[in-house]
Design an enzyme around this catalytic site. Structure first.
Site, PDB file in Angstrom:
ATOM      1  N   TYR A 103       0.839  -1.206   0.000  1.00  0.00           N
ATOM      2  CA  TYR A 103       0.000   0.000   0.000  1.00  0.00           C
ATOM      3  C   TYR A 103       0.880   1.265   0.000  1.00  0.00           C
ATOM      4  O   TYR A 103       0.716   2.147  -0.845  1.00  0.00           O
ATOM      5  CB  TYR A 103      -0.928  -0.026   1.224  1.00  0.00           C
ATOM      6  CG  TYR A 103      -1.645   1.279   1.454  1.00  0.00           C
ATOM      7  CD1 TYR A 103      -2.768   1.617   0.708  1.00  0.00           C
ATOM      8  CD2 TYR A 103      -1.187   2.187   2.411  1.00  0.00           C
ATOM      9  CE1 TYR A 103      -3.423   2.828   0.909  1.00  0.00           C
ATOM     10  CE2 TYR A 103      -1.834   3.396   2.621  1.00  0.00           C
ATOM     11  CZ  TYR A 103      -2.949   3.717   1.869  1.00  0.00           C
ATOM     12  OH  TYR A 103      -3.579   4.910   2.063  1.00  0.00           O
ATOM     13  N   VAL A 109      -6.286   9.561   9.722  1.00  0.00           N
ATOM     14  CA  VAL A 109      -7.469  10.422   9.688  1.00  0.00           C
ATOM     15  C   VAL A 109      -8.605   9.780  10.503  1.00  0.00           C
ATOM     16  O   VAL A 109      -8.800   8.562  10.440  1.00  0.00           O
ATOM     17  CB  VAL A 109      -7.946  10.639   8.233  1.00  0.00           C
ATOM     18  CG1 VAL A 109      -9.001  11.737   8.180  1.00  0.00           C
ATOM     19  CG2 VAL A 109      -6.773  10.966   7.306  1.00  0.00           C
ATOM     20  N   LYS A 160     -15.752   1.744   6.865  1.00  0.00           N
ATOM     21  CA  LYS A 160     -14.417   1.171   6.681  1.00  0.00           C
ATOM     22  C   LYS A 160     -14.225  -0.066   7.557  1.00  0.00           C
ATOM     23  O   LYS A 160     -13.197  -0.737   7.465  1.00  0.00           O
ATOM     24  CB  LYS A 160     -13.346   2.213   7.012  1.00  0.00           C
ATOM     25  CG  LYS A 160     -13.332   3.379   6.035  1.00  0.00           C
ATOM     26  CD  LYS A 160     -12.169   4.313   6.279  1.00  0.00           C
ATOM     27  CE  LYS A 160     -10.866   3.672   5.890  1.00  0.00           C
ATOM     28  NZ  LYS A 160      -9.739   4.616   5.909  1.00  0.00           N
ATOM     29  N   GLU A 206      -0.075  -4.571  23.198  1.00  0.00           N
ATOM     30  CA  GLU A 206       0.899  -4.394  24.281  1.00  0.00           C
ATOM     31  C   GLU A 206       1.883  -3.301  23.867  1.00  0.00           C
ATOM     32  O   GLU A 206       2.284  -3.232  22.700  1.00  0.00           O
ATOM     33  CB  GLU A 206       1.660  -5.710  24.527  1.00  0.00           C
ATOM     34  CG  GLU A 206       0.809  -6.710  25.287  1.00  0.00           C
ATOM     35  CD  GLU A 206       1.359  -8.142  25.226  1.00  0.00           C
ATOM     36  OE1 GLU A 206       2.417  -8.357  24.612  1.00  0.00           O
ATOM     37  OE2 GLU A 206       0.691  -9.031  25.798  1.00  0.00           O
ATOM     38  N   GLY A 207       2.233  -2.459  24.801  1.00  0.00           N
ATOM     39  CA  GLY A 207       3.179  -1.363  24.494  1.00  0.00           C
ATOM     40  C   GLY A 207       2.510  -0.207  23.769  1.00  0.00           C
ATOM     41  O   GLY A 207       3.194   0.618  23.154  1.00  0.00           O
ATOM     42  N   ARG A 220       1.290   7.965  16.957  1.00  0.00           N
ATOM     43  CA  ARG A 220       0.834   8.302  15.598  1.00  0.00           C
ATOM     44  C   ARG A 220       0.381   9.764  15.562  1.00  0.00           C
ATOM     45  O   ARG A 220      -0.009  10.328  16.571  1.00  0.00           O
ATOM     46  CB  ARG A 220      -0.360   7.425  15.205  1.00  0.00           C
ATOM     47  CG  ARG A 220      -0.030   5.961  14.995  1.00  0.00           C
ATOM     48  CD  ARG A 220       0.629   5.732  13.655  1.00  0.00           C
ATOM     49  NE  ARG A 220       0.986   4.329  13.495  1.00  0.00           N
ATOM     50  CZ  ARG A 220       0.196   3.409  12.947  1.00  0.00           C
ATOM     51  NH1 ARG A 220      -1.004   3.724  12.540  1.00  0.00           N
ATOM     52  NH2 ARG A 220       0.610   2.168  12.820  1.00  0.00           N
TER      53      ARG A 220
HETATM   54  N1  LIG Z   1      -8.215   7.443   6.158  1.00  0.00           N
HETATM   55  C1  LIG Z   1      -6.916   7.558   6.335  1.00  0.00           C
HETATM   56  O1  LIG Z   1      -6.424   7.583   7.488  1.00  0.00           O
HETATM   57  C2  LIG Z   1      -5.985   7.692   5.148  1.00  0.00           C
HETATM   58  C3  LIG Z   1      -4.619   7.894   5.400  1.00  0.00           C
HETATM   59  C4  LIG Z   1      -3.768   8.020   4.313  1.00  0.00           C
HETATM   60  C5  LIG Z   1      -4.256   7.971   3.015  1.00  0.00           C
HETATM   61  N2  LIG Z   1      -5.572   7.737   2.799  1.00  0.00           N
HETATM   62  C6  LIG Z   1      -6.040   7.684   1.410  1.00  0.00           C
HETATM   63  O2  LIG Z   1      -7.123   8.565   1.269  1.00  0.00           O
HETATM   64  C7  LIG Z   1      -8.043   8.076   0.291  1.00  0.00           C
HETATM   65  C8  LIG Z   1      -9.427   7.976   0.897  1.00  0.00           C
HETATM   66  O3  LIG Z   1      -9.343   7.102   2.017  1.00  0.00           O
HETATM   67  P1  LIG Z   1     -10.583   6.779   2.928  1.00  0.00           P
HETATM   68  O4  LIG Z   1     -10.083   6.690   4.321  1.00  0.00           O
HETATM   69  O5  LIG Z   1     -11.706   7.682   2.586  1.00  0.00           O
HETATM   70  O6  LIG Z   1     -10.873   5.289   2.445  1.00  0.00           O
HETATM   71  P2  LIG Z   1     -12.217   4.621   1.889  1.00  0.00           P
HETATM   72  O7  LIG Z   1     -11.855   3.205   1.638  1.00  0.00           O
HETATM   73  O8  LIG Z   1     -13.341   4.944   2.776  1.00  0.00           O
HETATM   74  O9  LIG Z   1     -12.421   5.371   0.512  1.00  0.00           O
HETATM   75  C9  LIG Z   1     -11.927   4.876  -0.722  1.00  0.00           C
HETATM   76  C10 LIG Z   1     -13.080   4.813  -1.694  1.00  0.00           C
HETATM   77  O10 LIG Z   1     -12.593   4.346  -2.948  1.00  0.00           O
HETATM   78  C11 LIG Z   1     -13.536   3.456  -3.481  1.00  0.00           C
HETATM   79  N3  LIG Z   1     -12.847   2.562  -4.405  1.00  0.00           N
HETATM   80  C12 LIG Z   1     -11.979   1.565  -4.067  1.00  0.00           C
HETATM   81  N4  LIG Z   1     -11.579   0.928  -5.184  1.00  0.00           N
HETATM   82  C13 LIG Z   1     -12.201   1.540  -6.217  1.00  0.00           C
HETATM   83  C14 LIG Z   1     -12.208   1.317  -7.620  1.00  0.00           C
HETATM   84  N5  LIG Z   1     -11.485   0.326  -8.158  1.00  0.00           N
HETATM   85  N6  LIG Z   1     -12.972   2.106  -8.408  1.00  0.00           N
HETATM   86  C15 LIG Z   1     -13.719   3.093  -7.861  1.00  0.00           C
HETATM   87  N7  LIG Z   1     -13.775   3.330  -6.532  1.00  0.00           N
HETATM   88  C16 LIG Z   1     -13.018   2.568  -5.726  1.00  0.00           C
HETATM   89  C17 LIG Z   1     -14.126   2.727  -2.289  1.00  0.00           C
HETATM   90  O11 LIG Z   1     -15.385   2.153  -2.580  1.00  0.00           O
HETATM   91  C18 LIG Z   1     -14.185   3.840  -1.263  1.00  0.00           C
HETATM   92  O12 LIG Z   1     -15.423   4.497  -1.309  1.00  0.00           O
HETATM   93  C19 LIG Z   1      -7.491   6.742  -0.175  1.00  0.00           C
HETATM   94  O13 LIG Z   1      -6.756   6.968  -1.345  1.00  0.00           O
HETATM   95  C20 LIG Z   1      -6.565   6.331   0.955  1.00  0.00           C
HETATM   96  O14 LIG Z   1      -5.541   5.483   0.506  1.00  0.00           O
HETATM   97  C21 LIG Z   1      -6.446   7.598   3.841  1.00  0.00           C
END
Ligand SMILES: NC(=O)c1ccc[n+]([C@@H]2O[C@H](COP(=O)([O-])OP(=O)(O)OC[C@H]3O[C@@H](n4cnc5c(N)ncnc54)[C@H](O)[C@@H]3O)[C@@H](O)[C@H]2O)c1
Length: 333
Positions: free
Chosen positions: A157, A188, A196, A220-221, A227
């Site tokens: 990832y 976030v 999720k 643990e820990g 973060r």
């Molecule tokens: N939430 C966090 O803490 C966090 C941290 C770092 C990065 N991100 C990034 O932020 C973005 C949003 O994250 P999020 O927390 O809202 O996650 P999320 O999984 O809730 O949102 C991702 C969305 O993308 C859609 N999706 C997945 N595969 C798809 C595809 N092939 N075609 C169309 N839609 C598709 C899912 O259905 C989902 O609605 C992502 O790119 C994630 O990697 C999130």
């Protein structure tokens, strides 16, 4: 902020997910004259080997959204072709395999990297700005505070997100007029993350455990696992600032402080009026990020990003929604 999205067309990929739906709802509320189009695969019941669903978007995140919604897969050329009917001014690209523990390397790379390449081509064709979600997972175990340039991903990832940042930089070399802003979100949390499931933030997961009368479960820990927890309101603001800035590049979006998972449990217990003992169990994961803390100085300089919501304030504001989720869905384990 001088950003005015009235009369503008905004594509939000992953708009049925946590961050995407918050973006869609905020833009629609602040700029009723904007044309907001959500594109998402939605959930289809398929799961990774780790048992987590492959896509996490839900219609229930969009009940208050009245813009256009397209169900489609960014990996599918026919679905993407539907987007050719529009001329977008901005693409807020959130769609991704967002599960940091996803084990299907091919699917993660196709979804997060190849499809991003296709969306960059769409942005070039329409002259749209591309604001996309990168991640603090690009930093792996590199030393805090993390800065752009210190990438050391330790799972597919994080690797895919770094590959997106590299791809955006390469495409910009061929197309200097294309603006791309990658936002490296840290951890976030906030309303909209319920669907999720097990990949939702620890704020929600611990909140539901406590409301169910269960001792909060921590590795643990956990007092030493630190973060950078950033509230969804700050993340939405960072996206709007990224739409406004003339700069291209990759920017951290954290709160700029590190806190422990134990801190989250303690704040929740204070807010919920409980004193449950902590249930510690061994951390089953290798390659676990033990310390993240965003260096936001570049984001402040180029985007004007200054996070506002402390963990205490963010959790206090979130508690009524966590209570509502518990009443509606109960504790799922
Ligand atoms: N939430 C966090 O803490 C966090 C941290 C770092 C990065 N991100 C990034 O932020 C973005 C949003 O994250 P999020 O927390 O809202 O996650 P999320 O999984 O809730 O949102 C991702 C969305 O993308 C859609 N999706 C997945 N595969 C798809 C595809 N092939 N075609 C169309 N839609 C598709 C899912 O259905 C989902 O609605 C992502 O790119 C994630 O990697 C999130």
């Amino acid at each position: 902020m001088s950003l005015n999205l009235n009369g503008k067309a905004v594509l939000i990929t992953g708009g049925a997910g946590f961050i995407g739906s918050n973006l869609a709802l905020t833009i629609e509320r602040r700029w009723p004259g904007a044309r907001v189009v959500v594109f998402d695969r939605f959930q289809d019941g398929t799961c990774f080997g780790n048992g987590n669903p492959i896509s996490l978007g839900s219609w229930q995140n969009l009940v208050d959204f009245r813009g256009e919604v397209l169900c489609g897969d960014i990996n599918n050329a026919r679905d993407l072709a539907r987007l050719e009917d529009y001329s977008f001014d901005y693409i807020l690209h959130q769609a991704a395999i967002s599960d940091t523990r996803a084990d299907n390397q091919m699917l993660v790379m196709q979804t997060n990297v190849n499809a991003f390449g296709d969306l960059l081509s769409l942005a070039r064709r329409c002259g749209a700005q591309m604001i996309y979600a990168s991640s603090a997972a690009t930093y792996g175990a590199s030393a805090s505070p993390q800065r752009v340039g210190q990438e050391a991903p330790d799972n597919v990832y994080g690797y895919s997100k770094r590959a997106m940042d590299d791809l955006a930089a390469r495409v910009r070399e061929q197309a200097p007029d294309l603006k791309t802003v990658g936002l490296r979100y840290f951890n976030v949390y906030g309303p909209g993350e319920y669907f999720k499931g097990k990949t939702a933030s620890m704020v929600l997961q611990l909140g539901l455990q406590i409301l169910d009368g269960r001792p909060p479960r921590l590795f643990e820990g956990s007092d030493r696992i630190m973060r950078d927890f950033v509230n969804i309101d700050d993340v939405v603001e960072a996206n709007l600032l990224a739409m406004e800035t003339p700069h291209s590049g990759v920017y951290n979006v954290g709160f700029g402080q590190c806190r422990s998972f134990k801190d989250i449990a303690d704040i929740l217990q204070r807010e919920l009026g409980t004193e449950l003992p902590i249930d510690y169990f061994p951390n089953p994961y290798s390659g676990y990020q033990m310390h993240t803390q965003a260096d936001n100085s570049l984001s402040e300089r180029d985007l004007g990003y200054v996070p506002r919501v402390s963990l205490e304030e963010g959790i206090a504001a979130y508690v009524p929604d966590i209570r509502r989720i518990y009443q509606q869905f109960g504790y799922q384990g």
